[in-house]
Design a protein around this motif. Structure first.
Motif, PDB file in Angstrom:
ATOM      1  N   LEU A   1       0.660 -42.796-127.631  1.00  0.00           N
ATOM      2  CA  LEU A   1       0.413 -44.267-128.271  1.00  0.00           C
ATOM      3  C   LEU A   1       0.764 -45.158-127.417  1.00  0.00           C
ATOM      4  O   LEU A   1       0.388 -46.130-126.966  1.00  0.00           O
TER       5      LEU A   1
ATOM      6  N   GLU B   1      -1.270 -48.234-125.866  1.00  0.00           N
ATOM      7  CA  GLU B   1      -1.057 -49.924-125.987  1.00  0.00           C
ATOM      8  C   GLU B   1      -0.913 -50.229-124.495  1.00  0.00           C
ATOM      9  O   GLU B   1      -1.218 -51.619-124.329  1.00  0.00           O
TER      10      GLU B   1
ATOM     11  N   LEU C   1      -2.688 -53.782-123.003  1.00  0.00           N
ATOM     12  CA  LEU C   1      -1.989 -54.816-122.218  1.00  0.00           C
ATOM     13  C   LEU C   1      -2.072 -55.004-120.915  1.00  0.00           C
ATOM     14  O   LEU C   1      -2.227 -56.445-120.222  1.00  0.00           O
TER      15      LEU C   1
ATOM     16  N   TYR D   1      -6.105 -56.467-119.926  1.00  0.00           N
ATOM     17  CA  TYR D   1      -6.223 -57.813-120.413  1.00  0.00           C
ATOM     18  C   TYR D   1      -6.262 -58.790-119.590  1.00  0.00           C
ATOM     19  O   TYR D   1      -7.356 -59.662-119.043  1.00  0.00           O
TER      20      TYR D   1
ATOM     21  N   LEU E   1      -6.697 -54.101-129.660  1.00  0.00           N
ATOM     22  CA  LEU E   1      -5.223 -54.206-130.233  1.00  0.00           C
ATOM     23  C   LEU E   1      -5.614 -53.541-131.587  1.00  0.00           C
ATOM     24  O   LEU E   1      -4.704 -52.794-132.096  1.00  0.00           O
ATOM     25  N   CYS E   2      -6.416 -54.023-132.385  1.00  0.00           N
ATOM     26  CA  CYS E   2      -6.743 -53.392-133.519  1.00  0.00           C
ATOM     27  C   CYS E   2      -6.914 -51.951-133.644  1.00  0.00           C
ATOM     28  O   CYS E   2      -6.282 -51.139-134.212  1.00  0.00           O
TER      29      CYS E   2
ATOM     30  N   LEU F   1      -3.351 -50.422-133.362  1.00  0.00           N
ATOM     31  CA  LEU F   1      -2.823 -50.395-134.681  1.00  0.00           C
ATOM     32  C   LEU F   1      -3.108 -49.261-135.283  1.00  0.00           C
ATOM     33  O   LEU F   1      -2.195 -48.942-136.135  1.00  0.00           O
TER      34      LEU F   1
ATOM     35  N   LEU G   1      -1.523 -46.308-134.160  1.00  0.00           N
ATOM     36  CA  LEU G   1      -0.302 -46.225-134.437  1.00  0.00           C
ATOM     37  C   LEU G   1      -0.184 -45.790-136.132  1.00  0.00           C
ATOM     38  O   LEU G   1       0.746 -44.824-136.394  1.00  0.00           O
TER      39      LEU G   1
END
Lengths: 121, 121, 499, 504, 323
Positions: free
Chosen positions: C136, C140, C144, C147, C170-171, C174, C177
């Motif tokens: 995870l 993420e 980042l 982008y 990002l969704c 999450l 996560l």
């Protein structure tokens, strides 16, 4: 309900003053009134401490709350002094009488050269 | 009140204090009833100082010791001096505002035309 | 035996450690920057080579330290990880060469290459992750790091595309996560174990396990561009060519597919998943995505969007292979992971050349480009044919294994699906080949004035990857070929005798 | 007093607690008397305090919690200073973040002496530091009240130091709110003394019976007072204006350090005085949730960068209260650790963000978000720091913000409170939207007037915020060590019975 | 019931008066009336403290609560001419105020519950036992300067912060509103000068007596500090003394003096065998008196400076402070 002793009378009075002061401190429009309301709240809170001191034993009064309230009074006067200074400053800025927004002198290094106009008196 | 025997000094003290209280009442009535600001000043300063003198005397009599009497006298002198100074300043203020205590709050604190700074006391 | 040697950390640091140095380099120090980049890429390829040689010996590297009570940051170099790292290391080297040529005099190159190596570091981390928690973290970090690359041009359109890209990924992050958290609360551990960890949890809470599976797949599906969650991929094509080449054909999309592989094989375990009955819907989604991707690709005139939709469909081959729950299909899936990477990167690099050199952005303008840029177009054609599935090339190998896997798992319709999708591939790739070589040449001059000449640094990479596609196809059974390596991995997963 | 000399030799022999409080005080007095040398004295005092706090935390982690009776009088009569795990973490946070902010302020003031007003900033900041250290070490209720006053007045001073009309009005509103909060706290202290006749927390913990209605009322009063001082949702009106209109180092101090004291006292009161009832914990959690949503919405509407960062403080405070309420009243024995970790995360990241915002404002000249991309000057390092801090505030891995949110959600899931998990996700998405709103102008290059220069806007003052931003990632990886340190002196063992929490 | 407590009517009357005065202050339309009523309220509260057996607090309330605060308010009144400009707070504030006031009224019930609860023995016992070891005879001074010395130090620090902030805030204020504009203009010079000549020396003696008496009777640093600050204010108002710019450095030193002495003594004794603030028994009284003297000087200077508000600007004929 036995005859209310002074501790209950002053305790309730103190709490009443606190409630009054609290309400006006949050809802009063005039800044000066809010400052006074805060001082009244402080007095109300001090009542509780002094009543607690009195309740211990009518003969031997407990000295600790007294010291606490004295500390509270001094703290309150310094807070009010700051508040009043802020009120004066905001009012002076509002009325535009003041000539500089307050940070003319760089810290305290060089001697002040405040260009405030000569006093009108 | 149960008739407990009151020593002579206390009775005299109480009597003097009662007399002092009468003067205080007179001073307050004077303040409420008198027409103009300056006359009210008279009532306050003269009657109250006299009343206080009597109360102080009564307390001194009840206290009995010389030291206490001296301190009480000192209190009385201070109050009298302060009363006199206060009266003078308020009278000067009233005189500058044309003999009448200014009605509106705004006029009370703003500089009168004569340019003399007024010291709020 | 697990040897706690810091090799995985060194591999990670070759790109993670280099990024701040590149950031700090001033814009005009082009020489230094190129040297640093290529050096790091070469070092990484060398280290990966050494790692794969050791892992082939059965050595498993492991580095771990506790981040939260009961939770560990764990790097683990098992064969599956090595497969993915090998792919990303080799292609990073090639794409760096290409990017240096592509961004000759563009602005913000230090920033570009800094985030570029950060992104590869994230991909390596995704591959090396030993448990879902570490996975995870890098998943993420990948979002980042990519982008700023997607919005590198700084135009309003790029930023709008970047915003959509960020919202989707990002969704997805999450959701993953939440899935990881729930897994940890349910199973008490998020470690990747070859036979899966959820056997007992499935026993006492099958419903929760099923929902957890779909939550994890949804989180990973965003990056794996499964059907309802794929919309960001075509939109993100606004990025410069090397970005869309490395990221959207190799790193980001493959990270999602790799994550699905990890979850199905090493969190649930393939037989637990099958017992739970969650593999069937996954197969369905994969199938739908394959068809949908191909159909949309046909309708796209813009070259890069067409390639993007073809990526959407091709990646679902991998998901299909994984979900078919048969060892042969698994081999097909893993092999396709590599082959598709090689093919797709050739296409994107070639498309980049066409856009930069001739200003050709859409298929309709491609008449006769073959003669104008022979080298690039040969590589492009080779990749296209491989993607369609012509026998000697890499595409055919993985499709062959996928089909036979489907047959072995008595899912006959898989063969029909693969055949149909190959047909569709042909329908949207062959016109490109036809226009390029046999198209009536419009009066466009050989070289559009004002366009930079395409240097060797831009033509060599697609040719190199095209040869890799050729080699992977022909020498499929060679000792260190991708196919051989996948057999080695699948053996581990299934522990059955070689098919 | 030569603490520096005997630093490592006999940490337990020196009363590091007293040094931690007195060193900044003496520094402030020296700074007051010699305004020209205020900056030098200031940095020396902050450095010395950091050294003392380091020695103290070394002593506590190795030998366990330390108790020191000031004046030798003992608990009920005198005041005790206790340094346990939680206190030491807060002290270390204050010292570390404070040192970075001081360095940034020093660099900033060297560039623009007039705006920085060193003669006023350093004495006020050092007195604030003395107040903070005193509050974290104190175990006496009235002493906490006086420390709160020291901190509030110094904070108001720092707010209005900027001198503008907006700063003055915001400072006045801040003073009113914090005085009211302090007086509510004083009233509660009065009740406690009226009821139990003593003020020391450790002593009261044994006298208080959990079901006592009077103490529930007192706790409610304290919570309202402290919520007002830490700007929890319905009582937050003063914070955005105050934190946005102050100068950069001042707003960093306010947002990162000053807001934490009341949160710390809420934890202490919930731990020693009276364990919160189920209803109260739920109310606090809901207020926290509302703060997260309202803070996020307002941050989306903020035009100026510093106002956006201030509103995100309101949201983060809400998150910390949700962390405290995550697994109900019974679970507070575990939840406070998540809250403490989030407090640390917010302090480090918010200080970095405010300093970075200050740097951007200095370089670009204004801080209107919409027009940030018009200026050719691009302070790339400050923007990068802002992005790193944003990542930690959003709670993306591997930052410490993520570790805090992980603890929050894990406890909530284990206790079966799904609504807190959902609320946290909504909060996270809102903060993603808020901070991406700032990233877009950073990365947009098609509207600026003139070509973008080469590495413009890099200065020494960029170093401290970058160090803080990187620290939030370093701490994230070291979260386990921090949690073990929090355990020292088992602050929450006594308060609530069943220890709930899914952590194996 | 052992008969009606003779003080009951007085208590009820005073309590009602206090609440009525508070309401009057908060409801007064006229700012000047509000301030005057506030000063009266301060004195009545001092009376209440005397009734409840707290002479020290009464002294402090009268001197600081009513006296200095009243002077500050009157000094601020000069700036607040004309209608109020501040907008009334919105409905949200009213609802929150009602909510918070409700919390307080609910606690009224708690007071009744507490009033009927058993009386805690409080800290009277420990104070009485440790008084001989504290170095002073008067309990309140012992608590203030020995048992809870840390509180008192922080209280002096609060005052110090206040003067720093006020000087920082008032820096830009025009000298025109300087309250200490001097009385000569309105022809009252001789009256004020006469009063000053008479009263100020007496007040200084009184202040020092208060400081000294604090050791064994109600009094102490804060009350003495307030009286001396009044002396300072009167001296400047009556034009007897005019602070100049070069006094600024001295003023800063005196502001910090109280806290500095307190800290140095607290740390000094901490160096020895004992812990910080632990005065050795035989040295306790002189140390406490030294601290009290320094604190008194600081408080006097600080309160006077707070009254005048601004630093003594070097250029124009403006006023400063300092006794």
């Amino acid at each position: 309900m036995s005859v209310p002793g002074p501790d209950l009378i002053y305790g309730v009075a103190g709490l009443g003053m606190f409630g009054l002061g609290l309400h006006h401190a949050m809802t009063a429009a005039a800044p000066l009134r809010r400052v006074l309301a805060l001082k009244i709240c402080a007095i109300g809170a001090s009542f509780l401490l002094i009543v607690a001191a009195w309740r211990v034993a009518p003969g031997a009064i407990d000295a600790v709350p007294h010291a606490l309230v004295i500390t509270g009074i001094v703290v309150m006067v310094s807070a009010m002094a700051v508040a009043l200074a802020l009120i004066r400053r905001i009012r002076a800025l509002q009325d535009g009488e003041d000539t500089q927004p307050g940070h003319t002198q760089a810290g305290d290094t060089q001697p002040g050269h405040t260009r405030n106009r000569e006093g009108r008196q | 009140m149960s008739a407990i025997p009151i020593p002579a000094s206390e009775a005299a003290g109480l009597a003097l204090m009662a007399l002092g209280a009468v003067f205080f009442v007179a001073g307050t009535v004077g303040m409420l009833r008198f027409p103009c600001a300056v006359s009210r000043l008279h009532a306050l300063t003269k009657a109250d100082t006299m009343g206080l003198g009597l109360v102080v005397l009564g307390a001194a009599v009840m206290a009995g010791t010389g030291g206490a009497a001296l301190r009480l006298a000192l209190i009385w002198i201070c109050v009298a001096l302060a009363g006199a100074l206060g009266a003078q300043l308020i009278a000067a203020f009233v005189r500058r505002h044309g003999g009448q205590w200014p009605e509106t709050e705004a006029s009370a604190t703003e500089m009168p035309d004569t340019g003399t700074p007024e010291v709020g006391q | 035996m697990t040897e706690v040697v810091l090799l995985p950390v060194f591999i990670l640091m070759t790109s993670l450690g280099v990024a701040p140095l590149i950031f700090a380099l001033p814009e005009r120090a082009a020489g230094w920057r190129t040297a640093l980049n290529l050096g790091a890429a070469a070092a990484k390829v060398a280290l990966v080579g050494w790692l794969s040689w050791k892992v082939a010996r059965g050595v498993i590297y492991e580095v771990r330290f506790t981040v939260l009570p009961g939770l560990e940051f764990k790097l683990q170099a098992d064969p599956l990880a090595v497969l993915f790292i090998a792919l990303s290391a080799v292609l990073w080297l090639i794409t760096t060469v290409y990017a240096v040529g592509y961004l000759e005099k563009g602005p913000h190159r230090s920033r570009f290459f800094g985030f570029f190596s950060l992104c590869v570091a994230a991909t390596t981390g995704v591959a090396l992750a030993g448990n879902l928690f570490t996975f995870l973290i890098f998943y993420e970090l990948l979002t980042l790091a990519t982008y700023p690359l997607v919005v590198h041009r700084g135009t309003a359109a790029a930023l709008r595309a970047g915003r959509i890209y960020l919202i989707y990924t990002l969704c997805g992050g999450l959701v993953l996560l939440f899935g990881t958290l729930w897994l940890w609360v349910l199973a008490g551990t998020t470690d990747f174990v070859p036979r899966g960890v959820l056997a007992d949890v499935v026993a006492d809470a099958p419903v929760q396990a099923r929902v957890l599976f779909f939550v994890l797949i949804a989180g990973l599906g965003v990056k794996a561009a499964l059907f309802p969650l794929h919309a960001w991929l075509p939109i993100a094509m606004v990025a410069p060519a090397p970005v869309s080449a490395l990221l959207h054909a190799v790193a980001v999309v493959k990270a999602g597919a790799f994550g699905i592989m990890r979850v199905v094989y090493e969190v649930f375990g393939i037989d637990t998943a099958q017992a739970l009955g969650v593999t069937a819907p996954l197969v369905a989604v994969a199938a739908v995505t394959i068809l949908y991707g191909s159909v949309r690709a046909m309708m796209e005139d813009d070259l890069k969007r067409r390639l993007a939709f073809s990526t959407v469909s091709q990646v679902s081959y991998i998901t299909l292979g994984v979900a078919l729950a048969s060892p042969i299909a698994a081999i097909g899936a893993l092999a396709h992971l590599i082959h598709q990477g090689l093919m797709k990167i050739t296409m994107f690099l070639a498309a980049g050349n066409l856009a930069e050199g001739l200003g050709v952005k859409s298929v309709s303008q491609m008449n006769g480009v073959g003669r104008k840029m022979p080298g690039t177009m040969v590589a492009f054609t080779l990749a296209l044919l491989a993607m369609i599935g012509l026998p000697p090339l890499a595409g055919f190998v993985s499709k062959w294994y996928l089909a036979s896997g489907g047959l072995a798992a008595d899912q006959g319709w898989v063969i029909a699906l693969l055949a149909g999708s190959s047909l569709l591939n042909a329908l949207y790739f062959l016109p490109i080949v036809h226009r390029a070589w046999f198209g009536v040449e419009s009066d466009a001059p050989a070289r559009v004035p004002g366009r930079p000449r395409i240097g060797w640094m831009m033509t060599a990479p697609p040719v190199a990857t095209a040869t890799l596609v050729l080699v992977a196809g022909i020498f499929a059974n060679a000792p260190f070929s991708p196919l051989e390596w996948t057999r080695f991995i699948v053996a581990l997963e299934y522990l059955e005798p070689q098919p | 007093m030569t603490p520096a000399v005997m630093d490592g030799l006999m940490p337990h022999l020196i009363d590091w607690e007293v040094v931690a409080i007195m060193a900044p005080l003496l520094g402030a007095l020296a700074g007051l008397v010699m305004p020209r040398a205020a900056a030098g004295i200031g940095i020396a005092a902050v450095g010395l305090t950091t050294l003392a706090v380091a020695a103290l935390s070394w002593a506590v982690t190795t030998q366990g919690a330390r108790m020191m009776a000031l004046g030798g009088w003992g608990a009920p009569l005198g005041i005790d200073l206790r340094a346990d795990g939680l206190a030491v973490m807060m002290l270390a946070m204050t010292a570390g973040v404070g040192l970075c902010i001081s360095l940034s302020a020093l660099a900033g003031q060297r560039a623009r002496p007039a705006a920085g007003r060193p003669g006023v900033f350093w004495p006020l900041w050092l007195l604030l530091l003395a107040g903070l250290n005193g509050a974290y070490l104190s175990t006496d209720l009235f002493n906490l009240y006086v420390m709160l006053e020291v901190i509030s007045l110094a904070a108001v001073g720092l707010t209005v130091m900027g001198g503008g009309a907006a700063a003055l009005r915001a400072g006045f509103e801040y003073l009113m709110a914090s005085m009211l909060g302090a007086l509510l706290f004083l009233l509660a202290v009065g009740f406690v003394y009226l009821r139990f006749g003593r003020l020391d927390l450790m002593g009261l913990a044994d006298l208080v019976t959990p079901g006592d209605p009077a103490m529930a009322g007192v706790l409610a009063l304290m919570l309202v007072g402290l919520a007002l001082k830490t700007a929890l949702f319905p009582l937050h009106w003063w914070l955005p204006a105050a934190h946005a209109s102050a100068t950069a180092p001042a707003s960093a101090l306010l947002s990162a350090l000053v807001v934490k004291v009341s949160l710390y006292i809420v934890l202490r009161v919930g731990q020693y005085l009276v364990p919160p009832t189920e209803g109260l914990v739920l109310l606090v959690g809901l207020a926290g949730g509302a703060a997260m949503i309202w803070g996020g919405i307002q941050a989306l509407r903020a035009e100026r960068l510093k106002l956006l960062v201030a509103w995100s403080t309101v949201a983060q405070i809400g998150l910390i209260f949700v962390a405290f309420a995550r697994s109900g009243a019974a679970g507070t024995a575990e939840s406070w650790k998540a809250a403490a970790l989030l407090m640390l995360a917010h302090a480090v990241a918010k200080a970095a963000m405010f300093l970075a915002a200050g740097r951007i404002k200095d370089e670009v000249g204004h801080d209107e978000i919409a027009r940030l991309d018009r200026s050719p000057v691009r302070p790339t390092l400050a923007q990068f720091t802002f992005a790193l801090a944003a990542i930690s505030l959003i709670g993306l891995p591997p930052s410490i913000g993520f570790a805090g949110k992980w603890l929050l959600m894990e406890g909530a899931l284990a206790a079966g409170y799904w609504h807190w998990v959902a609320l946290t996700f909504v909060g996270t998405l809102l903060s993603v939207a808020v901070f991406s709103r700032v990233m877009v102008p950073f990365l947009r290059f098609d509207r600026q007037r003139g070509p973008v220069g080469e590495h413009q806007g890099w200065a020494l003052a960029d170093a401290p915020p970058l160090v803080l931003a990187l620290a939030s990632f370093g701490l994230g990886l070291g979260a386990a060590q921090i949690l073990t340190m929090l355990e020292v002196g088992e602050p929450f063992a006594r308060a609530t019975g069943a220890v709930l929490g899914g952590a194996p | 019931m052992s008969g009606i407590d003779p003080m009951l009517p007085f208590d009820v009357a005073l309590a009602l008066a206090l609440v009525a005065l508070s309401w009057a202050v908060l409801a007064a339309a006229d700012r000047f009336a509000m301030v005057v009523l506030f000063i009266v309220l301060g004195l009545m509260v001092a009376l209440a403290w005397v009734r409840l057996g707290a002479p020290d607090v009464a002294l402090a309330e009268a001197a600081i609560g009513a006296g200095v605060t009243g002077a500050l308010l009157l000094a601020t009144l000069r700036h607040l001419r004309g209608p109020e400009a501040a907008p009334a707070p919105g409905p949200v504030r009213w609802s929150v105020a009602a909510l918070v006031a409700g919390v307080t009224v609910a606690l009224g019930a708690v007071v009744v519950a507490v009033a009927t609860a058993p009386r805690p023995e409080g800290l009277a016992g420990p104070v009485r036992d440790n008084l001989p070891a504290s170095g002073v005879e008067h309990a309140v001074t012992a608590v203030l300067l020995n048992f809870r010395a840390h509180d008192t130090l922080m209280e002096v620090v609060v005052l110090l912060i206040a003067v720093i902030v006020v000087w920082a805030v008032d820096r830009g204020l025009a000298a025109a509103h300087d309250p200490a504009a001097g009385p000569e203009a309105d022809g009252l010079g001789p009256v004020q000068a006469g009063y000053a000549r008479l009263a100020l020396p007496a007040a200084v003696v009184l202040g020092i007596y208060l400081l000294w008496a604090g050791a064994h009777a109600p009094g102490g640093a804060f009350q003495a500090g307030a009286v001396l600050s009044a002396v300072g204010i009167m001296a400047v108002l009556a034009g007897r003394w005019r602070p100049e710019a070069h006094h600024r450095a001295w003023a800063r030193a005196v502001f910090g003096l109280g806290a500095a002495v307190f800290v140095l003594v607290a740390l000094g004794v901490g160096l020895g065998p004992g812990v910080a603030y632990e005065y050795p028994p035989h040295l306790a009284k002189p140390l406490i008196l030294a601290i009290e003297a320094a604190v008194t000087l600081s408080i006097a200077a600080t309160l006077a400076a707070l009254f005048f508000g601004r630093e003594p600007a070097p250029v124009s004929r403006s006023r400063g402070r300092r006794p």
